[in-house]
Scaffold this motif. Sequence first.
Motif, PDB file in Angstrom:
ATOM      1  N   MET A 164      21.461  39.403  38.335  1.00 27.15           N
ATOM      2  CA  MET A 164      21.045  37.886  37.606  1.00 27.15           C
ATOM      3  C   MET A 164      21.361  36.949  38.674  1.00 27.15           C
ATOM      4  O   MET A 164      21.059  36.129  39.559  1.00 27.15           O
ATOM      5  CB  MET A 164      21.643  37.793  36.775  1.00 27.15           C
ATOM      6  CG  MET A 164      20.962  36.779  35.838  1.00 27.15           C
ATOM      7  SD  MET A 164      19.538  36.870  35.300  1.00 27.15           S
ATOM      8  CE  MET A 164      19.064  38.062  34.845  1.00 27.15           C
ATOM      9  N   HIS A 165      22.799  37.116  39.297  1.00 23.80           N
ATOM     10  CA  HIS A 165      23.785  35.928  39.532  1.00 23.80           C
ATOM     11  C   HIS A 165      23.263  35.912  41.316  1.00 23.80           C
ATOM     12  O   HIS A 165      23.370  35.114  41.825  1.00 23.80           O
ATOM     13  CB  HIS A 165      25.300  36.734  40.789  1.00 23.80           C
ATOM     14  CG  HIS A 165      25.004  38.129  40.700  1.00 23.80           C
ATOM     15  ND1 HIS A 165      24.736  39.283  40.259  1.00 23.80           N
ATOM     16  CD2 HIS A 165      25.513  38.625  42.358  1.00 23.80           C
ATOM     17  CE1 HIS A 165      25.274  40.211  40.958  1.00 23.80           C
ATOM     18  NE2 HIS A 165      25.012  39.817  42.144  1.00 23.80           N
ATOM     19  N   LEU A 168      21.193  33.206  40.830  1.00 24.64           N
ATOM     20  CA  LEU A 168      21.964  32.085  40.743  1.00 24.64           C
ATOM     21  C   LEU A 168      21.847  30.997  41.912  1.00 24.64           C
ATOM     22  O   LEU A 168      22.831  30.028  42.265  1.00 24.64           O
ATOM     23  CB  LEU A 168      22.909  31.916  39.975  1.00 24.64           C
ATOM     24  CG  LEU A 168      22.804  32.891  38.528  1.00 24.64           C
ATOM     25  CD1 LEU A 168      23.971  33.088  37.321  1.00 24.64           C
ATOM     26  CD2 LEU A 168      22.203  31.509  37.555  1.00 24.64           C
ATOM     27  N   GLU A 169      22.678  32.396  43.147  1.00 23.67           N
ATOM     28  CA  GLU A 169      22.545  31.804  44.759  1.00 23.67           C
ATOM     29  C   GLU A 169      21.370  30.895  45.321  1.00 23.67           C
ATOM     30  O   GLU A 169      22.234  30.407  45.753  1.00 23.67           O
ATOM     31  CB  GLU A 169      22.865  33.616  44.743  1.00 23.67           C
ATOM     32  CG  GLU A 169      23.857  32.771  46.275  1.00 23.67           C
ATOM     33  CD  GLU A 169      24.921  34.195  46.716  1.00 23.67           C
ATOM     34  OE1 GLU A 169      25.026  35.185  46.842  1.00 23.67           O
ATOM     35  OE2 GLU A 169      24.785  34.546  47.922  1.00 23.67           O
ATOM     36  N   GLU A 171      19.566  28.969  43.468  1.00 27.65           N
ATOM     37  CA  GLU A 171      19.850  27.829  42.837  1.00 27.65           C
ATOM     38  C   GLU A 171      20.758  26.939  44.394  1.00 27.65           C
ATOM     39  O   GLU A 171      20.924  26.110  44.093  1.00 27.65           O
ATOM     40  CB  GLU A 171      19.733  27.599  41.740  1.00 27.65           C
ATOM     41  CG  GLU A 171      18.447  28.281  40.688  1.00 27.65           C
ATOM     42  CD  GLU A 171      18.881  28.646  39.250  1.00 27.65           C
ATOM     43  OE1 GLU A 171      19.299  27.316  38.253  1.00 27.65           O
ATOM     44  OE2 GLU A 171      18.362  29.245  38.851  1.00 27.65           O
ATOM     45  N   GLN A 172      21.492  28.059  43.858  1.00 24.35           N
ATOM     46  CA  GLN A 172      22.980  27.151  44.763  1.00 24.35           C
ATOM     47  C   GLN A 172      22.845  26.570  46.024  1.00 24.35           C
ATOM     48  O   GLN A 172      23.006  25.698  46.255  1.00 24.35           O
ATOM     49  CB  GLN A 172      23.797  28.265  44.684  1.00 24.35           C
ATOM     50  CG  GLN A 172      25.754  27.804  44.494  1.00 24.35           C
ATOM     51  CD  GLN A 172      25.278  26.531  42.972  1.00 24.35           C
ATOM     52  OE1 GLN A 172      25.459  26.981  42.162  1.00 24.35           O
ATOM     53  NE2 GLN A 172      26.164  26.109  43.351  1.00 24.35           N
ATOM     54  N   TYR A 177      12.596  29.872  43.397  1.00 26.46           N
ATOM     55  CA  TYR A 177      11.675  30.747  43.430  1.00 26.46           C
ATOM     56  C   TYR A 177      11.333  30.273  42.525  1.00 26.46           C
ATOM     57  O   TYR A 177      11.252  29.946  41.363  1.00 26.46           O
ATOM     58  CB  TYR A 177      12.874  31.924  43.580  1.00 26.46           C
ATOM     59  CG  TYR A 177      14.023  31.271  42.375  1.00 26.46           C
ATOM     60  CD1 TYR A 177      15.555  31.128  42.123  1.00 26.46           C
ATOM     61  CD2 TYR A 177      13.491  32.055  41.258  1.00 26.46           C
ATOM     62  CE1 TYR A 177      16.383  30.901  41.359  1.00 26.46           C
ATOM     63  CE2 TYR A 177      14.599  32.202  40.135  1.00 26.46           C
ATOM     64  CZ  TYR A 177      15.759  31.672  39.664  1.00 26.46           C
ATOM     65  OH  TYR A 177      16.508  31.455  38.987  1.00 26.46           O
ATOM     66  N   GLN A 186      16.615  35.028  30.981  1.00 25.31           N
ATOM     67  CA  GLN A 186      18.108  33.966  30.787  1.00 25.31           C
ATOM     68  C   GLN A 186      18.260  33.018  31.490  1.00 25.31           C
ATOM     69  O   GLN A 186      18.613  31.916  31.618  1.00 25.31           O
ATOM     70  CB  GLN A 186      19.093  34.834  31.624  1.00 25.31           C
ATOM     71  CG  GLN A 186      19.961  36.468  30.352  1.00 25.31           C
ATOM     72  CD  GLN A 186      18.903  37.150  30.818  1.00 25.31           C
ATOM     73  OE1 GLN A 186      17.845  37.740  31.352  1.00 25.31           O
ATOM     74  NE2 GLN A 186      19.857  38.466  30.680  1.00 25.31           N
ATOM     75  N   LEU A 187      17.191  33.291  33.084  1.00 25.12           N
ATOM     76  CA  LEU A 187      16.946  32.439  34.100  1.00 25.12           C
ATOM     77  C   LEU A 187      15.766  31.248  33.776  1.00 25.12           C
ATOM     78  O   LEU A 187      16.102  30.291  34.325  1.00 25.12           O
ATOM     79  CB  LEU A 187      16.804  32.897  35.318  1.00 25.12           C
ATOM     80  CG  LEU A 187      17.323  34.212  35.606  1.00 25.12           C
ATOM     81  CD1 LEU A 187      17.332  35.114  37.400  1.00 25.12           C
ATOM     82  CD2 LEU A 187      19.022  33.558  36.056  1.00 25.12           C
TER      83      LEU A 187
END
Lengths: 372, 372
Positions: A164-165, A168-169, A171-172, A177, A186-187
């Motif tokens: 998952m992270h 998130l990376e 996105e960061q 994507y 979750q995303l």
Amino acid sequence: MEKPTKYMMVIDKIKEWIDNGDIKPGEKIYSENEMAKMFNVSRHTIRQAVGELVHEGLLYREQGAGTFCSSTPKSKNNISDQTNVEKLRGKNIGIITTYISDYIFPSIIRGMESYLSSKDYSLILASTDNDIEKEKQCLEAMLKRNIDGVIIEPTKSSSYNPNMHYYLELEQKNIPYLMINQFYSQLQPPHIILNDEKGGFIATEHLIKNGHEKIIGIFKTDDLQGVYRMKGFIRAFRQNQIPFFNEMMISYSTEDLDHVLKEKLENLFADTNNLPTGIVCYNDTIALLVINILREKGINVPDDVSVVGYDDSYLSEASEIKLTSITHPKMQMGIDAAKWIVSTIENNNNNEQTSIIYEPELVIRNSTKKIN
Amino acid sequence: MEKPTKYMMVIDKIKEWIDNGDIKPGEKIYSENEMAKMFNVSRHTIRQAVGELVHEGLLYREQGAGTFCSSTPKSKNNISDQTNVEKLRGKNIGIITTYISDYIFPSIIRGMESYLSSKDYSLILASTDNDIEKEKQCLEAMLKRNIDGVIIEPTKSSSYNPNMHYYLELEQKNIPYLMINQFYSQLQPPHIILNDEKGGFIATEHLIKNGHEKIIGIFKTDDLQGVYRMKGFIRAFRQNQIPFFNEMMISYSTEDLDHVLKEKLENLFADTNNLPTGIVCYNDTIALLVINILREKGINVPDDVSVVGYDDSYLSEASEIKLTSITHPKMQMGIDAAKWIVSTIENNNNNEQTSIIYEPELVIRNSTKKIN
């Protein structure tokens, strides 16, 4: 059925012709009969091999005219040869799918390639083999490269995803994507998927409408696709008030495909006096596996047992018994995914559209039959 | 914090008084101070033990008056003593939950018991310990008994459930079932659940609104409850444009609770110069575990780190630091589930209502604090 080695041998031989220039772009290849004699294999094997090459993009069919060599003969190799492609162009799109050159994936990826190359984007392909650890490696590799966007097919989507992270990376780092075929809930990511619940439902209802009641469903359940197809299968029983029975559903995981599932099916079909009349399969590969096991036992499809496939892949027409299957726009999914990612990048990571859901349809061929 | 054995010792002792009739129904029990001296333990331990017994239904509190022995002193034993209860009454409702006598489950089950007994139904309790194999045994046992309906809390709901066919067998036998807390999606069963995505969101947003940015989420991900809470956690970051960072989410499974998770947290908090300012926990048990580890390192909650629990269980008030937590109607869920199953049975397995979804709320106590 011929051994897979013969099938691979034919594929390799035709690829050699193309690589050597023995067949040139636009040229017609030998007929099925000619090649069957040439290689001393059945026409069935030739048909499967040619089907595979058509889906890889090396050959193309023209209705009534025959099969021809594509104008971009090494397209498949070019796609995989990442460094080459990258150097040629400016922007890179990462593509992470469970598989690349098997089954329906060449169609999806060709769709992406056709649109992305027209927009001067290059593809960086990676596959996970539906393995979480490999997905991690793919994501790490993508994050290290200078990618502008990623199209991802989730791996083992019916369980919690520990990577998952990395998403998130992305996105960061403002790297857009898009998920295809399924998505990690979750995303809440933008996604392009098929209505698999409906697909499972119409495959099952087709058998019910043809008088079947003892219907078995075989589903891969480590991906949400299979979980939703099973959901549709159950709904078709309920809605048509068909009685449930023990062992009406067989579930398997990616890892079971080679041995465990075959054994399960052998056991299931051991008592030939107590067979189901219809079988709904997770996909066309499973449908062919089932038909094979039944054939070995002298059970006729569709006279004794009807079998429904899923995906309307090249396998559905390549086999002796043409498969009734669930069709959906595979190449279009690739094109739509590529369009979405390009438009998102070019609009500074903004895109109002967050999902496309395709409706599946039934294609009736020869593997299913009405019973009394 | 006292060792758990002291806490269990106090519970056992109070149960002994009740069983022996040393304290009679309606009688007030000793004060916390008296018992703390009596057992030579802290008031904190007494408070936790009494909290547990209140939730088991053996004791009850009257505001301002004290804690009393319940009028049905052996209620918990009676519930578990299945054969006794069954003989007494006509209709049986099976209850399968992951746990029975721990945490928030006594509240839920008391809710069921209060309604079912008023309608002359008896309860047959079974628990799975969140283990798929045990769930199978529970379902087999229920199917063998003469049950009229089942209330089920799913086991390991974030993965594919291989016991699907037992549920179909219940349907086939016209035995209504209802799922609580979560449900297996393939079955589309009637369900009573909490909006866990929202719960995760409001827990996280509470910290964000109090100036926190470096917030860690700890979630159990083998159940959908945790998956949804994590989803809400991510949404709160996104919606408030808080930057993501590495290791902002810790996930664990039921089996990890004893050792693996503790180790993970010890590592996470090892560098006391690099702590998060806020932590969102899967539930109150985890919140207390986190507070304990932090205390051992001399880190103050809430001055140094804010911690949010979930479930508003008896633990949230029993601990020294009263927990900010997410509350939801636990006993009411039990009552509503019991009402649904009784009304479905009495209407010949028809029930128009197929779901109830409770909205969670935040209860602010002392474990969270505003930062600059």
